[in-house]
Design a protein around this motif. Structure first.
Motif, short mmCIF file in Angstrom:
data_model
loop_
_atom_site.label_atom_id
_atom_site.label_comp_id
_atom_site.label_asym_id
_atom_site.label_seq_id
_atom_site.Cartn_x
_atom_site.Cartn_y
_atom_site.Cartn_z
N PHE A 14 0.82 -1.20 0.00
CA PHE A 14 0.00 0.00 0.00
C PHE A 14 0.85 1.25 0.00
CE2 PHE A 14 -1.80 3.51 2.40
CZ PHE A 14 -2.91 3.79 1.62
N ILE A 15 1.95 1.26 0.74
CA ILE A 15 2.78 2.45 0.86
C ILE A 15 3.31 2.89 -0.50
CG2 ILE A 15 4.97 3.33 1.79
CD1 ILE A 15 4.39 1.59 4.26
N ASN A 16 3.83 1.95 -1.29
CA ASN A 16 4.34 2.28 -2.61
C ASN A 16 3.23 2.76 -3.54
OD1 ASN A 16 6.98 1.65 -1.93
ND2 ASN A 16 6.78 -0.49 -2.56
N ILE A 17 2.07 2.13 -3.45
CA ILE A 17 0.93 2.53 -4.27
C ILE A 17 0.51 3.95 -3.94
CG2 ILE A 17 -1.49 2.04 -4.84
CD1 ILE A 17 -0.91 -0.88 -4.10
N ALA A 18 0.38 4.24 -2.64
CA ALA A 18 -0.06 5.56 -2.21
C ALA A 18 0.91 6.64 -2.66
CB ALA A 18 -0.21 5.59 -0.69
N LYS A 19 2.21 6.39 -2.53
CA LYS A 19 3.20 7.37 -2.96
C LYS A 19 3.12 7.58 -4.47
CE LYS A 19 6.69 6.67 0.63
NZ LYS A 19 8.04 6.14 0.94
N TYR A 20 2.91 6.49 -5.20
CA TYR A 20 2.85 6.57 -6.66
C TYR A 20 1.67 7.41 -7.11
CZ TYR A 20 2.77 4.98 -11.53
OH TYR A 20 2.78 4.92 -12.88
N PHE A 21 0.50 7.12 -6.54
CA PHE A 21 -0.70 7.86 -6.92
C PHE A 21 -0.62 9.32 -6.50
CE2 PHE A 21 -3.47 3.80 -6.71
CZ PHE A 21 -2.96 3.43 -7.94
N ARG A 22 -0.08 9.58 -5.31
CA ARG A 22 -0.06 10.93 -4.77
C ARG A 22 0.85 11.85 -5.57
NH1 ARG A 22 -1.76 13.45 -0.35
NH2 ARG A 22 -0.53 15.14 0.56
N GLU B 196 -2.78 1.19 -15.67
CA GLU B 196 -1.69 1.27 -14.70
C GLU B 196 -2.21 1.05 -13.30
OE1 GLU B 196 1.51 4.45 -15.52
OE2 GLU B 196 -0.33 5.22 -16.42
N TYR B 197 -3.34 1.69 -12.98
CA TYR B 197 -3.92 1.57 -11.65
C TYR B 197 -4.23 0.12 -11.32
CZ TYR B 197 -7.76 1.28 -8.35
OH TYR B 197 -8.58 0.90 -7.32
N TYR B 198 -4.89 -0.56 -12.24
CA TYR B 198 -5.29 -1.94 -11.98
C TYR B 198 -4.06 -2.84 -11.83
CZ TYR B 198 -8.21 -6.06 -12.05
OH TYR B 198 -8.85 -7.21 -11.70
N TYR B 199 -3.02 -2.53 -12.60
CA TYR B 199 -1.79 -3.32 -12.49
C TYR B 199 -1.18 -3.16 -11.11
CZ TYR B 199 3.11 -4.62 -13.05
OH TYR B 199 4.35 -5.16 -12.87
N TYR B 200 -1.14 -1.94 -10.61
CA TYR B 200 -0.50 -1.69 -9.33
C TYR B 200 -1.27 -2.27 -8.15
CZ TYR B 200 3.45 1.13 -10.72
OH TYR B 200 4.64 1.54 -11.25
N ILE B 201 -2.61 -2.22 -8.19
CA ILE B 201 -3.37 -2.69 -7.03
C ILE B 201 -3.63 -4.17 -7.07
CG2 ILE B 201 -4.55 -0.48 -6.76
CD1 ILE B 201 -7.06 -1.84 -7.84
N SER B 202 -3.55 -4.78 -8.23
CA SER B 202 -3.94 -6.18 -8.30
C SER B 202 -3.19 -6.89 -9.42
CB SER B 202 -5.45 -6.28 -8.52
OG SER B 202 -5.90 -7.58 -8.34
N GLU B 203 -1.91 -7.01 -9.26
CA GLU B 203 -1.05 -7.51 -10.32
C GLU B 203 -1.41 -8.91 -10.76
OE1 GLU B 203 3.78 -7.71 -10.92
OE2 GLU B 203 2.90 -6.38 -9.43
N ASP B 204 -1.90 -9.73 -9.82
CA ASP B 204 -2.17 -11.13 -10.13
C ASP B 204 -3.65 -11.41 -10.40
OD1 ASP B 204 0.52 -11.78 -9.77
OD2 ASP B 204 0.24 -11.95 -7.60
N SER B 205 -4.48 -10.35 -10.37
CA SER B 205 -5.91 -10.55 -10.54
C SER B 205 -6.25 -10.83 -12.00
CB SER B 205 -6.69 -9.32 -10.08
OG SER B 205 -6.46 -9.10 -8.70
N GLN C 176 -12.06 -0.16 5.89
CA GLN C 176 -11.06 -0.05 4.83
C GLN C 176 -9.92 0.89 5.21
OE1 GLN C 176 -11.19 -2.29 2.73
NE2 GLN C 176 -12.67 -2.03 1.08
N GLY C 177 -10.24 1.93 5.99
CA GLY C 177 -9.22 2.89 6.35
C GLY C 177 -8.31 2.40 7.47
N LEU C 178 -8.91 2.04 8.60
CA LEU C 178 -8.13 1.63 9.77
C LEU C 178 -7.93 0.13 9.87
CD1 LEU C 178 -9.58 4.03 12.51
CD2 LEU C 178 -7.49 4.27 11.16
N LYS D 269 -10.42 1.14 -0.58
CA LYS D 269 -9.51 1.00 0.55
C LYS D 269 -8.46 2.10 0.51
CE LYS D 269 -6.57 -2.36 2.92
NZ LYS D 269 -6.13 -3.78 2.96
N LEU D 270 -7.89 2.31 -0.67
CA LEU D 270 -6.91 3.37 -0.84
C LEU D 270 -7.53 4.73 -0.56
CD1 LEU D 270 -3.98 3.96 -1.88
CD2 LEU D 270 -5.01 4.31 -4.13
N TYR D 271 -8.74 4.93 -1.03
CA TYR D 271 -9.45 6.20 -0.85
C TYR D 271 -9.71 6.47 0.63
CZ TYR D 271 -13.10 9.74 -1.15
OH TYR D 271 -13.84 10.88 -0.97
#
Length: 231
Positions: A1-9, A18-27, A66-68, A138-140
């Motif tokens: 999550f940390i890398n995803i959040a930094k990337y999006f921010r 790109e988004y779908y790849y980062y959050i769910s690479e194996d989906s 999702q947040g906490l 969850k990210l949101y």
């Protein structure tokens, strides 16, 4: 999550592929096949509008879940005073299922208004994007709470900020006084955060103390993501 959040921010534009790849690479293929060429910003706007227009109870439950990263049983224990009809885990589970279903349907409706070329036709299409949307929610929700901490940290002195973002451990052992000072600053931040969260989500005072370890984990996550912005 940390890398995803930094990337999006740090990135103003990102395709949903790109988004779908980062959050769910194996989906299995889902959003990335349905809406590869559309702007990430469109999804942000839709979800933001949907979330802010949800019933307050829904927003609170999603922020806690999702947040906490609280369990449904923990959520029930926290909100049972404000919502006496929601005192059991299964009652929270039902609410989450209902709200998630409504969000998916409303997302499809809003998406179709602005993206006629990539139309979400039926329940099958909606089911295909369910996993990706849940990951984005969850990210949101995390980012929503991170923004509250951003406001709180501004009330701290520069010295306190340095202590909060400093590593407590290092290869060269820090002096006990410095360790204690850093811990005291983090403790004060956590106290302020819990008070803010409780107030904003209409929870009983000091009720988040029962999940203190998750609050600490959440704050550590925020520190890793925001460290470069406040030092």
């Amino acid at each position: 999550f940390i890398n995803i959040a930094k990337y999006f921010r740090n990135k103003q534009y990102i395709s949903l592929e790109e988004y779908y790849y980062y959050i769910s690479e194996d989906s299995p293929s889902g959003l990335n096949l349905l809406i590869q060429q559309e702007e990430w910003q469109e999804v942000q706007v839709i979800i933001d509008n949907l979330f802010t227009n949800m019933p307050e109870l829904c927003q609170i439950i999603f922020k806690l879940w999702q947040g906490l990263n609280l369990t449904q049983a923990e959520i029930a224990n926290l909100i049972k005073f404000q919502y006496p009809d929601l005192q059991k885990q299964y009652q929270i589970a039902r609410q989450l299922q209902r709200y998630t279903r409504n969000i998916l349907k409303e997302f499809a409706k809003q998406w179709n208004k602005i993206n006629s070329e990539v139309y979400l036709n039926d329940e099958k299409d909606i089911k295909r994007i369910k996993s990706a949307l849940e990951e984005y929610l969850k990210l949101y929700c995390k980012e929503n709470l991170f923004l509250l901490i951003d406001k709180i940290i501004k009330e701290f002195s520069d010295e306190e900020k340095t202590r909060i973002f400093s590593c407590i451990k290092s290869e060269n052992m820090l002096m006990n006084e410095q360790i204690n000072s850093n811990l005291d600053s983090r403790f004060n931040l956590i106290v302020a955060i819990k008070s803010k969260f409780e107030n904003d989500m209409h929870l009983e005072a000091d009720s988040l103390s029962v999940v203190n370890y998750k609050i600490v984990d959440f704050v550590d996550e925020w520190i890793q993501i925001r460290k470069g912005e406040f030092l």
